[in-house]
Write an enzyme that holds these catalytic residues in place. Structure first.
Site, mmCIF file in Angstrom:
data_model
loop_
_atom_site.group_PDB
_atom_site.id
_atom_site.type_symbol
_atom_site.label_atom_id
_atom_site.label_comp_id
_atom_site.label_asym_id
_atom_site.label_seq_id
_atom_site.Cartn_x
_atom_site.Cartn_y
_atom_site.Cartn_z
ATOM 1 N N CYS A 1 0.867 -1.174 0.000
ATOM 2 C CA CYS A 1 0.000 0.000 0.000
ATOM 3 C C CYS A 1 0.901 1.220 0.000
ATOM 4 O O CYS A 1 2.087 1.121 0.325
ATOM 5 C CB CYS A 1 -0.851 0.068 1.267
ATOM 6 S SG CYS A 1 -2.098 -1.220 1.358
ATOM 7 N N GLY B 1 -0.203 0.156 -5.041
ATOM 8 C CA GLY B 1 -1.542 -0.409 -4.893
ATOM 9 C C GLY B 1 -2.497 0.174 -5.906
ATOM 10 O O GLY B 1 -2.544 1.399 -6.076
ATOM 11 N N ASN C 1 0.060 0.977 5.851
ATOM 12 C CA ASN C 1 0.829 0.129 4.939
ATOM 13 C C ASN C 1 1.545 -0.908 5.788
ATOM 14 O O ASN C 1 2.264 -0.550 6.715
ATOM 15 C CB ASN C 1 1.832 0.981 4.154
ATOM 16 C CG ASN C 1 2.813 0.151 3.330
ATOM 17 O OD1 ASN C 1 3.945 0.562 3.123
ATOM 18 N ND2 ASN C 1 2.401 -1.000 2.858
ATOM 19 N N GLY C 2 1.344 -2.173 5.443
ATOM 20 C CA GLY C 2 1.967 -3.255 6.204
ATOM 21 C C GLY C 2 0.928 -4.294 6.556
ATOM 22 O O GLY C 2 -0.207 -4.236 6.071
ATOM 23 N N TYR D 1 12.378 -5.024 -5.565
ATOM 24 C CA TYR D 1 11.282 -4.987 -6.532
ATOM 25 C C TYR D 1 10.266 -3.880 -6.329
ATOM 26 O O TYR D 1 9.855 -3.224 -7.276
ATOM 27 C CB TYR D 1 10.537 -6.333 -6.524
ATOM 28 C CG TYR D 1 9.186 -6.272 -7.200
ATOM 29 C CD1 TYR D 1 9.086 -6.170 -8.587
ATOM 30 C CD2 TYR D 1 7.993 -6.291 -6.461
ATOM 31 C CE1 TYR D 1 7.841 -6.090 -9.219
ATOM 32 C CE2 TYR D 1 6.754 -6.206 -7.086
ATOM 33 C CZ TYR D 1 6.689 -6.109 -8.460
ATOM 34 O OH TYR D 1 5.467 -6.023 -9.078
HETATM 35 P P1 AMP Z 1 5.950 -14.929 -11.739
HETATM 36 O O1 AMP Z 1 5.715 -15.010 -13.177
HETATM 37 O O2 AMP Z 1 4.769 -15.404 -10.971
HETATM 38 O O3 AMP Z 1 7.158 -15.634 -11.309
HETATM 39 O O4 AMP Z 1 6.107 -13.381 -11.350
HETATM 40 C C1 AMP Z 1 7.363 -12.781 -11.438
HETATM 41 C C2 AMP Z 1 7.204 -11.345 -11.852
HETATM 42 O O5 AMP Z 1 6.312 -10.664 -10.973
HETATM 43 C C3 AMP Z 1 8.530 -10.602 -11.821
HETATM 44 O O6 AMP Z 1 8.640 -9.893 -13.027
HETATM 45 C C4 AMP Z 1 8.416 -9.659 -10.629
HETATM 46 O O7 AMP Z 1 8.947 -8.386 -10.967
HETATM 47 C C5 AMP Z 1 6.953 -9.541 -10.349
HETATM 48 N N1 AMP Z 1 6.634 -9.638 -8.928
HETATM 49 C C6 AMP Z 1 7.394 -10.094 -7.918
HETATM 50 N N2 AMP Z 1 6.729 -10.042 -6.749
HETATM 51 C C7 AMP Z 1 5.513 -9.554 -7.012
HETATM 52 C C8 AMP Z 1 4.365 -9.269 -6.222
HETATM 53 N N3 AMP Z 1 4.374 -9.492 -4.912
HETATM 54 N N4 AMP Z 1 3.294 -8.747 -6.846
HETATM 55 C C9 AMP Z 1 3.290 -8.518 -8.164
HETATM 56 N N5 AMP Z 1 4.333 -8.778 -8.969
HETATM 57 C C10 AMP Z 1 5.430 -9.298 -8.418
#
Ligand code: AMP
Length: 458
Positions: free
Chosen positions: A2, A28, A102-103, A241
């Site tokens: 968030c 978000g 947030n958290g 990220y």
């Molecule tokens: P996946 O295809 O499920 O392995 O998703 C990996 C991709 O999602 C990478 O490009 C990450 O940058 C991104 N990513 C990593 N963690 C999250 C998250 N919690 N929510 C949304 N995207 C994510």
């Protein structure tokens, strides 16, 4: 996941909050809200969707006041519902309070049960509402009740609270989520990331410290500390990220951390020969630049991202998620045909995105794909506010390195080591539980239920 913002003592507080929510939108996209204080009262508006869907010029005009707070939400606990949109606003014995969080609290369900047993009526399914109830139930004055409430909750919270008279910002003693203090003329600003300060031309003052509560009234700031009995545990994934590269987070430039992660990965992938290094846009861009500079392998744009599609993660089913990846990322055939590429991304969660990308790079004629990830395998769920699925859905929790490589369909797969990631992120005091299962707070069955409730499972 968030974003929060607050500005005290400014005639344009609602407008500035509205603009800042755009800068925090990556944190978000599920709901947005603003609450403002005027003439002893609090007005607010919340809605589902991104900031531009929720607010019109007219709405903002109606929220004009002397101070305002705002929130963008990406649900980690509580379902995707307007009742869970924040700021949460309640009339309490301390007057009307608006709260943005947030958290993720780790003892919210226990607190909720205790309060419900005493007759409390909850209006939302978020953990954040428990904080408002605790403050409302406090025995002393507002300040004492707030401190008591914060002592009772555990886990991750960066909070901004608005009353008709003052604005308060608090950060949990372990400092899981970021929170910074800024200044615009005579007005103090608090927000999740400095990019929101830059947008409104506010200067960066400092981080709100772990365990610190700041009370801000008519431009005067008072700081109070709650007792700290646990080590600081900042979320390393914010740097890897989640946060924007143009922000300072935990006092570090996010872009330079990501470049350092890329350089460290280049060191660990020294043996891999390739014609070019390319990022998965946008999150992999700074890391791929760092990798390219370190390895002397040319940087190339091999995938173009459409900015008109929202995150792949909020697609409801696996089939739709996969199509969404195609819509979002399109290969540049002329750059890829016959080439050996190193493909850089920050993380693999389920493997869905990486698999689709590898497939489309192959279709574009790429000869070899060597995938480099600037963090270790994600093996466990986050209980502190990052939206990760249940452990069973995390590919690295279920499969070996070579099985993941085969599933994704790449020639080689390299994850950055934990030590190198922590060093590139700046050394110590990080929470790395999603990579190590070393949770810095007690874990319980209740939390297992909480994990995986977020966007990935919808
Ligand atoms: P996946 O295809 O499920 O392995 O998703 C990996 C991709 O999602 C990478 O490009 C990450 O940058 C991104 N990513 C990593 N963690 C999250 C998250 N919690 N929510 C949304 N995207 C994510």
């Amino acid at each position: 996941m968030c974003g929060i913002f607050g500005i005290e003592n400014h005639p344009d507080s609602a407008h500035l909050t509205y603009l800042s929510l755009f800068a925090l939108q990556h944190r978000g996209q599920e709901s947005a809200g603003i609450a403002s204080a005027l003439n002893g009262n609090i007005n607010f508006h919340t809605g589902m969707g991104i900031t531009s869907d929720v607010f019109s010029e007219k709405r903002i005009e109606k929220l004009s006041g002397v101070s305002a707070i705002g929130h963008v939400r990406y649900s980690t606990t509580g379902s995707s519902h307007i009742k869970n949109a924040q700021p949460l606003v309640s009339k309490t014995r301390h007057g009307v309070l608006a709260l943005g969080h947030n958290g993720n609290l780790t003892n919210a369900s226990i607190i909720r049960k205790n309060l419900e047993d005493r007759g409390a009526i909850f209006h939302s399914s978020t953990d954040s509402e428990a904080i408002l109830h605790l403050i409302a139930h406090g025995k002393g004055d507002f300040e004492e009740s707030l401190i008591e409430a914060l002592k009772a909750i555990e886990g991750a919270y960066s909070l901004v609270i608005l009353t008709p008279e003052q604005m308060i910002a608090c950060r949990d003693p372990q400092g899981f989520r970021p929170l910074v203090l800024g200044k615009l003329g005579e007005s103090y600003v608090v927000t999740s990331e400095t990019t929101a300060l830059s947008l409104i031309k506010a200067s960066y003052v400092r981080e709100i410290e772990p365990g610190e509560i700041v009370f801000i009234k008519k431009g005067i700031l008072k700081s109070v500390k709650i007792p700290i009995d646990k080590a600081v545990s900042r979320c390393v994934f914010e740097l890897v990220y989640f946060s924007r590269p143009d922000s300072l987070v935990f006092g570090k430039g996010v872009q330079s951390v990501r470049q350092a992660l890329g350089r460290a990965l280049a060191q660990e992938m020294k043996g891999v020969r390739a014609d070019l290094v390319m990022p998965v846009p946008d999150s992999g861009v700074p890391a791929a630049l760092g990798f390219s500079r370190e390895s002397q392998i040319p940087f190339e744009v091999g995938l173009v991202r459409s900015h008109y599609i929202s995150r792949t993660f909020i697609r409801p089913s696996q089939a739709l998620r996969e199509i969404a990846v195609d819509l979002k990322l399109s290969p540049v055939k002329e750059a890829l045909k016959g080439k050996k590429v190193i493909l850089i991304d920050d993380s693999i969660v389920r493997g869905t995105t990486s698999r689709k990308i590898a497939q489309s790079l192959r279709e574009a004629g790429t000869r070899e794909i060597h995938m480099g990830i600037t963090s270790p395998p994600i093996i466990s769920s986050c209980y502190y506010g990052i939206d990760t699925p249940k452990s069973e859905a995390l590919i690295a929790n279920q499969r070996s390195l070579d099985e993941i490589r085969q599933f994704i369909g790449v020639d080689s797969l390299h994850y950055l080591s934990l030590e190198a990631m922590i060093e590139a992120a700046g050394g110590s005091h990080f929470c790395d539980a999603c990579f190590t299962k070393n949770y810095p707070t007690p874990t319980s069955d209740q939390m297992m239920v909480v994990a995986g409730k977020g966007g990935l499972e919808r």
